[in-house]
Design a protein around this motif. Structure first.
Motif, PDB file in Angstrom:
ATOM      1  N   ALA B 377       0.818  -1.208   0.000  1.00 43.26           N
ATOM      2  CA  ALA B 377       0.000   0.000   0.000  1.00 43.26           C
ATOM      3  C   ALA B 377       0.854   1.261   0.000  1.00 43.26           C
ATOM      4  O   ALA B 377       0.338   2.358  -0.209  1.00 43.26           O
ATOM      5  N   VAL B 417      -3.894  -0.299  -3.113  1.00 40.14           N
ATOM      6  CA  VAL B 417      -4.091  -0.151  -1.663  1.00 40.14           C
ATOM      7  C   VAL B 417      -5.281  -1.000  -1.227  1.00 40.14           C
ATOM      8  O   VAL B 417      -5.220  -1.749  -0.237  1.00 40.14           O
ATOM      9  N   VAL B 505      -3.577   6.644  -0.491  1.00 43.99           N
ATOM     10  CA  VAL B 505      -3.898   5.783   0.645  1.00 43.99           C
ATOM     11  C   VAL B 505      -5.326   6.055   1.118  1.00 43.99           C
ATOM     12  O   VAL B 505      -6.102   5.115   1.352  1.00 43.99           O
ATOM     13  N   GLY B 508      -7.725   4.693  -1.341  1.00 43.57           N
ATOM     14  CA  GLY B 508      -7.619   3.240  -1.310  1.00 43.57           C
ATOM     15  C   GLY B 508      -8.376   2.650  -0.143  1.00 43.57           C
ATOM     16  O   GLY B 508      -9.060   1.632  -0.284  1.00 43.57           O
ATOM     17  N   TYR B 512     -11.452   0.133  -0.275  1.00 43.24           N
ATOM     18  CA  TYR B 512     -11.410  -1.141   0.462  1.00 43.24           C
ATOM     19  C   TYR B 512     -12.690  -1.339   1.257  1.00 43.24           C
ATOM     20  O   TYR B 512     -13.295  -2.420   1.249  1.00 43.24           O
TER      21      TYR B 512
END
Lengths: 137, 812
Positions: B377, B417, B505, B508, B512
């Motif tokens: 990541a 990520v 990040v 990401g 997620y």
């Protein structure tokens, strides 16, 4: 084939032919002969034998499967070429050993001899493999 | 260097024996090999830094400029260390993963064989030897993907990977030979010194052909489909070949050739463009899948795309980013694959929807994969952060297209990520779920690998100077073709790359969290970019099978008469046309004298041939064919060629015997009555035979019209005994001077024997053996539900009178 003439003659001829085939193989480098012709001679011997006494008997007389002979012959031929690596020469360059065994006799043994034995075995194995499987059918 | 490769091959050959005798200790014994190779390459680091490169040359086929030349520079060293270093961990891991597997020995054989081949790829300097090792890696990969060969899916996947990569390799060979002829050398060390290659008229052709090889090997879009398919392999293989090493061979080749072929607009668009597409497509294809290995495979496609893109950009910063990211990726991806394999091994599933709460049961695996995922990541203080910063730095500092490349790099990394979270957090966090097997912590051999790689990610992140000046600078210098100096740092201060990292990040993490709901939405994306290229592959093979069936039906229809007609007619047409248009027709010289014996033998010869045609039974025809052959042998004797005569005699005898054995099973000849609906083409055959005979006569006249060139016989006459210890020139030529030809001939003879043997067996077993050849790889969802389709690639059986005769056998 159940022929009395063939059986009697075959029994006499087959050992002679085999002996002659080895003779042809070994003398090939200096006189007419060599692995190819020698191999064909041996095939002729086993072919005669199989025609006379049947394929099963001929296979037994050969001791090894023709396929093994083919593999062994190819392996010998391939390996013989690597001898050249030890004298830093290209693949398959002949490497020779010369011994003076007697005042008038010098023995030359080299990797081409091994190569020729490989050819001999491949010829025997390859042709017999075809011959036997056709006869079997 | 050659010893490292040769030793790998040797130990690979011994591996089954070692496994049989050493049993449980065998992984540890076999790991000594990669460990010592790793240590040896590590010890060369200083020398490579000082001397630039180490070269070793072994003559192989000097006549073709194909030599086993090896050279070790910064780039090769980095790859060699990766191959051997990760090799140690994989050998240990494989021992745990396949513990007690009856074919563990075969696994190690292929694995170590692969390691040797891969070392060969990255060390080879001669393009021909590079190609040989390249195809050897495809070959060992085939054996490893298809390791669980009882499964049809494994076999289909192995075949797919082999076809795609080795066909690409063959195309690349043409490109490499073109390159060699352009640069006047087959040595990469020479080629990379030249910078005028891009102005050569062959440049575009050579570049396209070489890139075809690199793109297929490194799974670039649209050839990326084979890599997820290759996940059928046991997981140690996926971790080693299909993430850390083999798939990077294409990247290696592009990097290696960058000084020679790079720095053109075509290179930028092609390599940079395809890399960009692959990067984005791969990153988002991952999100459509729930299989841990598929997720990782597609993120590998993304990483390969990013590496390719950076090589395509070709600026100093881009190349620095490329070599850093290469190491970053190898460290985290191999670790994650091994962790995924451990999860699969312990729970019996690798579907993330069925996994959860494993952190408590498998703490060490969790810790290792967490570190790897953080590096993936790109979070500080891990090495992945260093890697991502420098990638962004490289795209931002482009003269043109900076916005485009940076945007897509950020987009791709956002998906990465999310994938990192899915593979390393979801299986371990949350509530425990029921799994097919009750999980335990993986054995030591299986967690030590990911753990050590995780430590590497942390240490190199905190202290990038450990690898920066030694390995990264050396590798980048080799890729750019000129010495570089740069330093890596974890912290660059507050700047644009850092901001982009933060955005990546944050987005990401959101992706997620939203993934469970979004996942099905990626299905359409997957159907378009994942399924369509795979279907294209299958359509191509289908078409190939149809063409093969068609041409078998038309050309090889089973009728020997037709075969002979085609062969003889082609010979007459091509040779006759050459003789006619190039000249060379000459009338014989009639001044010489002819001996009476020669006339007699010639008459016997011709008479035998005539009887063959007129004979009313097959056996009689064969016997007269033998007469012609023996008469020919007699001619050889007369013209003092005893070797030829001897061989001719034996061949003649054996062929008469063999043919008789075949022929006595055939029905008698029926010359007058034709098969209903067919006429026997007697006139056609007669014309073709007459033409062939006339042509050969003309050829012989043409040959003897020219004086015999005595230089060759004289050479053999002089050198046969002195150099080859033999007085029989024929035999000396066969086994020494032209032994390689003889090698080919005995190989053909062996194959012919095997061919006859197999044909006879096939006839006996025809009722039992299904003649099919499966190459379809059904999508994951269909596993177990729909059996993979079988396609009859051999086509229907020939339908012809010859074949029918054969079928009726001796009783008809």
């Amino acid at each position: 084939m159940n022929s009395l003439i063939l059986r009697v003659v075959g029994r006499l001829l087959v050992p002679l032919m085999l002996l002659f085939s080895v003779f042809l193989l070994l003398r090939g480098h200096n006189e007419p002969g060599g692995g190819f012709v020698g191999g064909l001679m041996a095939v002729g011997a086993f072919g005669l034998y199989s025609l006379t006494y049947g394929v099963a008997t001929a296979r037994k007389a050969l001791f090894v499967d023709p396929r093994t002979l083919v593999g062994l012959g190819l392996l010998l031929a391939v390996i013989s070429g690597f001898g050249a690596a030890f004298i830093d020469a290209p693949y398959l360059t002949g490497v020779w050993f010369v011994w003076d065994l007697a005042p008038d006799f010098t023995l030359h043994v080299g990797t081409p001899t091994v190569f020729d034995v490989g050819v001999y075995l491949v010829v025997i194995g390859g042709v017999l493999m075809a011959l036997f499987s056709v006869e079997d059918d | 260097m050659s010893y490292a490769i040769a030793l790998s091959f040797l130990v690979a050959a011994l591996a089954p024996t070692i496994v049989r005798f050493a049993g449980r200790a065998s992984p540890w014994i076999l790991a000594i090999l990669p460990a010592s190779i790793f240590a040896w390459f590590l010890s060369l680091t200083g020398r490579v830094r000082e001397e630039g490169s180490i070269v070793q040359q072994i003559t192989w086929v000097p006549g073709l400029d194909a030599n086993l030349t090896f050279h070790l520079d910064g780039l090769s060293l980095l790859f060699a260390l990766l191959v051997s270093g990760i090799g140690i961990l994989i050998v240990l891991y494989g021992g745990g993963y396949l513990k007690g597997h009856p074919q563990l020995g075969r696994f190690y054989l292929f694995l170590l064989f692969f390691m040797g081949s891969m070392l060969g790829v990255v060390l080879a300097s001669n393009v021909i030897s590079l190609f040989v090792f390249w195809e050897l890696t495809s070959f060992s990969s085939y054996g490893l993907i298809g390791f669980i060969h009882e499964k049809e899916r494994s076999r289909a996947a192995a075949l797919q990977a082999l076809l795609v990569t080795s066909l690409g390799g063959l195309v690349m060979l043409v490109g490499l030979i073109l390159l060699g002829s352009m640069g006047g050398s087959f040595e990469l060390t020479q080629l990379t010194l030249q910078d005028s290659l891009s102005e050569h008229p062959f440049y575009v052709g050579a570049l396209l052909l070489i890139l075809a090889g690199a793109f297929t090997k490194s799974a670039q879009f649209p050839f990326h489909f084979w890599l997820p398919g290759a996940m059928e392999a046991p997981t140690p293989v996926s971790a080693y070949l299909h993430s850390a090493t083999m798939v990077k061979a294409g990247v290696y080749l592009m990097a290696r050739l960058n000084p020679a072929l790079g720095d053109t607009t075509l290179w930028l668009y092609l390599v940079g463009g395809i890399g960009l597409v692959t990067m984005v497509v791969g990153a988002y294809l991952a999100l459509a899948h729930t299989d841990l290995k598929k997720l990782l495979a597609y993120s590998t496609v993304m990483a390969l795309g990013q590496l390719t893109m950076l090589i395509g950009l070709g600026t100093e910063l881009a190349i620095q980013a490329m070599v850093v990211f290469l190491l970053v990726h190898a460290l985290y991806k191999a670790a994650l694959f091994m962790a995924a394999g451990s999860i699969d091994h312990e729970t019996g599933t690798r579907d993330v929807r069925e996994l959860g709460g494993l952190a408590g049961v498998m703490p060490l695996t969790f810790a290792a994969s967490l570190v790897a995922a953080l590096s993936m990541a790109g979070l500080p203080p891990l090495f992945g952060f260093v890697g991502k910063e420098i990638v962004y730095d490289a795209t931002l500092s482009l003269d043109s297209g900076a916005a485009l490349f940076t945007t897509f790099a950020v987009l791709a990394n956002i998906a990465v990520v999310a994938v990192a979270g899915i593979v390393a957090l979801r299986p371990f966090l949350g509530a425990r779920r029921q799994t097919p097997k009750a999980p335990h912590e993986a054995p030591f051999t299986m967690w030590i690998g990911p753990a050590l790689l995780g430590v590497g990610s942390v240490v190199f992140g905190l202290l990038p100077a450990l690898v920066g000046p030694t390995f990264m600078v050396g590798a980048a210098s080799a890729v750019l073709g000129e010495p570089q100096s740069f330093e890596l740092a974890l912290w660059h201060g507050f700047n644009l790359p850092l901001l982009l990292s933060a955005i990546t990040v944050a987005s990401g993490v959101i992706l997620y969290l939203a993934w469970p709901r979004l996942r099905t939405g990626f299905g359409n994306f997957d159907r378009l970019f994942g399924e369509v290229p795979r279907l294209g592959y299958e359509w191509t093979l289908d078409a190939l099978a149809r063409v093969a069936a068609w041409q078998t039906r038309t050309i090889q229809n089973g009728s020997l008469r037709w075969y002979l007609f085609v062969i003889v007619a082609f010979f007459v047409a091509l040779t006759g046309a050459t003789l006619l248009f190039r000249g060379g027709i000459a009338l014989p010289d009639t001044t010489g004298s002819v001996h009476i014996f020669e006339v007699i033998v010639a008459i016997i010869c011709a008479g035998g041939a005539l009887v063959v045609v007129l004979a009313r039974s097959r056996v009689a025809a064969l016997a007269s064919l033998g007469i012609t052959g023996y008469a020919l042998a007699l001619l050889f004797v007369m013209f003092s060629a005893p070797d030829l005569a001897l061989t001719q005699l034996f061949i003649e005898t054996l062929s008469v015997i063999l043919l008789t054995l075949v022929v006595i099973y055939l029905p008698p000849l029926r010359r007058s009555e034709a098969t209903p609906g067919r006429t026997r083409p007697v006139v056609r055959d007669a014309v073709v035979s007459a033409l062939a005979g006339g042509l050969v006569t003309l050829l012989v006249w043409g040959v003897i019209a020219n004086p015999l060139d005595m230089t060759i016989p004289e050479f053999y006459g002089e050198n046969s005994y002195t150099q080859a210890h033999g007085r029989n020139i024929v035999n000396v030529i066969l086994v020494d001077f032209r032994a390689i030809d003889t090698m080919g001939e005995i190989l053909v003879l062996a194959l012919a024997g095997i061919g006859v043997f197999t044909l006879m067996r096939l006839r006996a077993n025809r009722a039992r053996a299904p003649r099919v050849f499966a190459y379809r790889l059904a999508p994951e969802e269909e596993r177990g539900l729909v059996p993979a389709e079988r396609t009859d690639i051999a086509g229907p059986l020939p339908d012809d009178d010859e074949w029918e005769q054969d079928e009726r056998g001796p009783n008809s």
